[in-house]
Scaffold this motif. Structure first.
Motif, PDB file in Angstrom:
ATOM      1  N   GLY A  60      35.069   1.950  37.264  1.00 56.45           N
ATOM      2  CA  GLY A  60      34.388   2.680  39.231  1.00 56.45           C
ATOM      3  C   GLY A  60      32.909   1.765  39.511  1.00 56.45           C
ATOM      4  O   GLY A  60      32.840   0.593  40.702  1.00 56.45           O
ATOM      5  N   THR A  85      29.645  10.718  50.351  1.00 60.49           N
ATOM      6  CA  THR A  85      30.330   9.730  48.985  1.00 60.49           C
ATOM      7  C   THR A  85      29.780  10.079  47.799  1.00 60.49           C
ATOM      8  O   THR A  85      28.437  10.842  47.690  1.00 60.49           O
ATOM      9  CB  THR A  85      29.962   8.308  49.632  1.00 60.49           C
ATOM     10  OG1 THR A  85      30.980   7.567  48.631  1.00 60.49           O
ATOM     11  CG2 THR A  85      28.949   7.695  49.686  1.00 60.49           C
ATOM     12  N   ALA A  88      27.899   6.529  42.842  1.00 59.07           N
ATOM     13  CA  ALA A  88      27.613   5.597  42.221  1.00 59.07           C
ATOM     14  C   ALA A  88      27.696   4.837  43.110  1.00 59.07           C
ATOM     15  O   ALA A  88      27.309   3.582  43.012  1.00 59.07           O
ATOM     16  CB  ALA A  88      29.162   5.492  41.141  1.00 59.07           C
ATOM     17  N   SER A 181      38.946   2.614  40.631  1.00 60.35           N
ATOM     18  CA  SER A 181      38.140   3.635  39.552  1.00 60.35           C
ATOM     19  C   SER A 181      39.523   4.251  38.943  1.00 60.35           C
ATOM     20  O   SER A 181      40.731   4.622  39.403  1.00 60.35           O
ATOM     21  CB  SER A 181      37.561   4.195  40.108  1.00 60.35           C
ATOM     22  OG  SER A 181      37.959   5.169  39.474  1.00 60.35           O
ATOM     23  N   TYR A 314      31.506  16.166  49.517  1.00 56.20           N
ATOM     24  CA  TYR A 314      29.786  16.756  48.605  1.00 56.20           C
ATOM     25  C   TYR A 314      29.334  17.369  48.823  1.00 56.20           C
ATOM     26  O   TYR A 314      29.329  17.061  50.616  1.00 56.20           O
ATOM     27  CB  TYR A 314      29.604  15.732  47.653  1.00 56.20           C
ATOM     28  CG  TYR A 314      30.155  14.566  47.554  1.00 56.20           C
ATOM     29  CD1 TYR A 314      30.541  14.251  45.477  1.00 56.20           C
ATOM     30  CD2 TYR A 314      32.149  13.423  47.920  1.00 56.20           C
ATOM     31  CE1 TYR A 314      32.119  13.358  45.384  1.00 56.20           C
ATOM     32  CE2 TYR A 314      32.022  12.351  47.567  1.00 56.20           C
ATOM     33  CZ  TYR A 314      33.059  13.018  45.606  1.00 56.20           C
ATOM     34  OH  TYR A 314      33.763  11.565  45.100  1.00 56.20           O
TER      35      TYR A 314
HETATM   36  C1  LIG Z   1      34.926   7.651  41.190  1.00 49.88           C
HETATM   37  C2  LIG Z   1      34.003   7.169  42.231  1.00 49.88           C
HETATM   38  C3  LIG Z   1      33.792   6.295  42.638  1.00 49.88           C
HETATM   39  C4  LIG Z   1      33.094   6.224  40.588  1.00 49.88           C
HETATM   40  O1  LIG Z   1      34.260   5.919  40.134  1.00 49.88           O
HETATM   41  P1  LIG Z   1      33.921   5.554  38.246  1.00 49.88           P
HETATM   42  O2  LIG Z   1      35.585   5.107  37.674  1.00 49.88           O
HETATM   43  O3  LIG Z   1      33.984   7.454  37.348  1.00 49.88           O
HETATM   44  O4  LIG Z   1      32.559   4.871  37.978  1.00 49.88           O
HETATM   45  C5  LIG Z   1      32.768   4.911  43.169  1.00 49.88           C
HETATM   46  N1  LIG Z   1      32.491   5.627  44.357  1.00 49.88           N
HETATM   47  C6  LIG Z   1      32.854   6.548  44.550  1.00 49.88           C
HETATM   48  C7  LIG Z   1      33.578   6.390  45.659  1.00 49.88           C
HETATM   49  C8  LIG Z   1      34.602   7.364  43.665  1.00 49.88           C
HETATM   50  O5  LIG Z   1      35.325   8.252  44.183  1.00 49.88           O
END
Ligand SMILES: *Cc1c(COP(=O)(O)O)cnc(C)c1O
Length: 371
Positions: A60, A85, A88, A181, A314
């Motif tokens: 993701g 959030t 990432a 993701s 979070y």
């Molecule tokens: C899990 C997540 C991601 C990142 O996905 P990955 O596959 O773990 O890299 C990005 N944004 C949000 C809101 C997420 O929950």
């Protein structure tokens, strides 16, 4: 009774024959990279959400990175997003040299407050990135209308909202680009890392496909700068198997979410528990079943002692994180700070039984009433 936070073992037990067969097929044909399952999954996912193009990618996070690269985000460009959030979301903006501009959340949904977006638009704004936190899509109508007025792209971070709907339309088909993701604990997960980008724009789709394989427009013709961002054939095979009962899982998640709501609403007055609001024009996939509680650390410890694991998604919004705080005042997103202090996620998966759920609710009520 001792529970898993997310029960992936029951899911595997239910899908074992299909998952094993599909993985065995990959091992037999040997096309571990870009094998036939990759295209098969992209077709199935695009069909599911109603988008023209689906590009599977290695995670993701990588989906967000590739989407921003496809939009040609330049250093100094601003992307409006939520600080409440997973990191990432903002991380990939910063990695591209961009600047995340944070807009506070609605206190009852924890989603970006679309009414506050327009005031944050500057000549450097390139895109808006709403997040489908906990499995509920943000107010995409308002976000898209603002974007259209100002000529901005919209990237939906749908890592938690695959399968959710907004006014009857699927998450991942609501914006210029959408990123999801397949991390194992997401609503649709694989057995490692994986993700996907969706778009209805042929040029952006082509850019994403090229960026995914080192910017190649043909073999060893590197037209642009890219990354090594492919999703493994084996992981695509796992998602294909999981799609076989995904509709059933979505129904289960809806039912379990509704039942949590009923059981907890009955005790709302004296418990200090507040439920998350789901807007009437949306279906939430409950990537997390999250509630607001007081004295959270104590409540979590009491729950764990009763065999109920919880999580916090979070605790600290991004504008207060050392790596992201630079351009934001500590007071700028007060609702995100308050939510960070009170949110707590309960066990949730399609295989959660009524007996398990009853145990969670009883343990939670006992925990919040302990003085
Ligand atoms: C899990 C997540 C991601 C990142 O996905 P990955 O596959 O773990 O890299 C990005 N944004 C949000 C809101 C997420 O929950």
């Amino acid at each position: 009774m001792k529970l898993d936070f997310i029960d992936l073992k029951s899911q595997y037990a239910a899908l074992k024959t299909s998952i094993n067969q599909r993985m065995q097929r990959v091992l037999d044909h040997g096309h571990y990279i870009m094998g036939p399952e990759v295209q098969e999954l992209e077709f199935a996912l695009a069909q599911r959400v109603g988008a023209v193009h689906c590009i599977t990618v290695s995670s993701g996070t990588e989906a967000l990175l590739i989407a921003l690269m496809a939009l040609d985000l330049q250093p100094g460009d601003e992307v409006i997003t939520t600080p409440f959030t997973f990191a990432a979301t903002a991380e990939m903006i910063v990695l591209r040299g961009g600047k995340p501009v944070y807009v506070d959340i609605e206190p009852d949904t924890c989603l970006i407050n679309a009414a506050l977006i327009e005031a944050k638009i500057t000549p450097r704004t390139r895109a808006i990135m709403p997040v489908g936190l906990y499995g509920q899509v943000a107010d995409m109508d308002t976000v898209n209308a603002i974007a259209a007025r100002h000529g901005l792209a919209v990237i939906e971070d749908a890592a938690q909202s695959f399968g959710a709907t907004f006014q009857g339309q699927q998450s991942c088909n609501l914006s210029t680009l959408a990123c999801t993701s397949f991390f194992p604990s997401k609503p649709l997960g694989c057995y490692g890392d994986g993700g996907a980008i969706f778009t209805n724009d042929a040029q952006l789709a082509k850019a994403c496909r090229e960026i995914r394989v080192h910017g190649q427009s043909a073999r060893y013709t590197h037209t642009r700068i890219g990354v090594g961002g492919r999703m493994d054939t084996l992981q695509c095979a796992v998602v294909l198997a999981k799609l076989e009962r995904f509709d059933w899982e979505l129904q289960r998640r809806a039912d379990i979410g509704a039942r949590y709501g009923q059981l907890l609403a009955d005790s709302n007055n004296d418990s200090g528990i507040t439920l998350l609001t789901v807007r009437p024009d949306r279906d939430c996939v409950w990537a997390q079943y999250t509630v607001f509680v007081n004295h959270r650390a104590d409540v979590q410890a009491r729950l764990l002692a009763q065999g109920v694991p919880t999580a916090v998604h979070y605790p600290k919004p991004l504008h207060l994180q050392p790596a992201y705080a630079a351009d934001c005042c500590p007071e700028c997103c007060p609702q995100s700070v308050i939510a960070g202090q009170r949110v707590m996620s309960l066990p949730m998966s399609a295989d959660l039984t009524e007996a398990q759920q009853d145990h969670v609710v009883a343990a939670l009520l006992k925990a919040v009433r302990t003085k």
